[in-house]
Design an enzyme around this catalytic site. Structure first.
Site, PDB file in Angstrom:
ATOM      1  N   CYS A  99       6.401-115.781   2.341  1.00 55.64           N
ATOM      2  CA  CYS A  99       7.631-115.027   2.121  1.00 55.64           C
ATOM      3  C   CYS A  99       8.625-115.844   1.288  1.00 55.64           C
ATOM      4  CB  CYS A  99       8.217-114.572   3.457  1.00 55.64           C
ATOM      5  SG  CYS A  99       9.510-113.308   3.324  1.00 55.64           S
ATOM      6  N   HIS A 188       3.762-111.573   5.938  1.00 57.88           N
ATOM      7  CA  HIS A 188       3.735-112.729   6.844  1.00 57.88           C
ATOM      8  C   HIS A 188       2.385-112.859   7.554  1.00 57.88           C
ATOM      9  CE1 HIS A 188       7.988-114.030   6.817  1.00 57.88           C
ATOM     10  NE2 HIS A 188       8.254-112.761   6.555  1.00 57.88           N
ATOM     11  N   GLU A 190       1.416-115.333   9.128  1.00 62.08           N
ATOM     12  CA  GLU A 190       1.643-116.131  10.344  1.00 62.08           C
ATOM     13  C   GLU A 190       2.191-115.301  11.496  1.00 62.08           C
ATOM     14  OE1 GLU A 190       5.759-116.227   8.471  1.00 62.08           O
ATOM     15  OE2 GLU A 190       3.684-115.836   7.910  1.00 62.08           O
TER      16      GLU A 190
END
Length: 241
Positions: A99, A188, A190
């Site tokens: 990001c 994202h 993660e």
């Protein structure tokens, strides 16, 4: 050599910092010794050639914010990344920007950012481009898969030397590669089911969605299989370890 995790968020967002770091450890199957943690606002000295790869986190910081409004911590983060990006881009070193990390290296390449493609916290469908389908990291993913987004800024157009690997309905550049080894995602990888709950509770209408919309955000973010999104991290680690 170990990998380096660069926390670009303010220290006050420790719960998110720790969750991001834990996600990279988990998805990359790394020990803590194999993933060195840096807080960028502390202005660490980082030689990217000493690591197998660099992973840069997301952040609430805004490149479009007027310089006079930026905190000393934000300025420190930008300046450390500017210096590091110069080396990474010149030498085409392994790098994965998440990001804000994507925006950081894109800005270093001269990219313009806009708020026209912002996305509130939610699950969106990420679609691979033809380049993405042939890419060493993205090519083994499905042509379309769900991922969490949450950003106010995005890249207007791909800078010279880059290829767009993925897009979504509202954001044309969801993943980008520069050269052979520098990667970034606007989405994202993660963030999974539990991680998105942490962010919904943390922001609670303060930035990435309107006040009073917590239930709606949960409804549009939970109950998805984010494993293919997370695979971006594991594929990156496996390629460069």
């Amino acid at each position: 050599m170990p990998f380096a995790f660069l926390a670009a968020r303010p220290a006050g967002a420790r719960i998110i910092r720790d969750d991001e770091y834990a996600a990279v450890l988990r998805e990359g199957k790394l020990s803590r010794d194999a993933l060195v943690y840096f807080s960028l606002e502390d202005r660490p000295r980082i030689d990217p050639t000493e690591y197998s790869g660099i992973i840069v986190s997301g952040s609430v910081y805004s490149y479009l914010e007027e310089h006079e409004s930026k905190t000393a911590e934000q300025i420190a983060v930008e300046e450390v990344l500017d210096e590091l990006n110069a080396v990474v881009l010149e030498r085409d070193l392994p790098y994965l920007g998440l990001c804000y990390g994507l925006q950081s290296f894109a800005v270093s390449l001269g990219a313009r950012l806009t708020r026209d493609y912002g996305e509130e916290i939610q699950a969106v469908t990420i679609e691979l481009t033809e380049e993405g389908k042939r890419d060493a990291i993205f090519g083994s993913l499905p042509e379309a898969f769900p991922a969490v987004v949450g950003h106010t800024e995005a890249i207007v157009e791909a800078p010279a030397g880059t290829v767009v690997l993925a897009s979504s309905e509202l954001c044309p550049i969801q993943a980008l590669r520069y050269g052979e080894n520098v990667y970034g995602t606007q989405f994202h990888p993660e963030i999974g089911e539990e991680s998105v709950k942490i962010r919904i509770d943390y922001y609670n209408g303060s930035k990435y969605f309107a006040p009073g919309q917590v239930d709606a955000v949960r409804a549009r973010s939970l109950g998805y299989d984010y494993s293919f999104s997370a695979a971006v991290i594991s594929h990156f680690i496996n390629r460069y370890c």
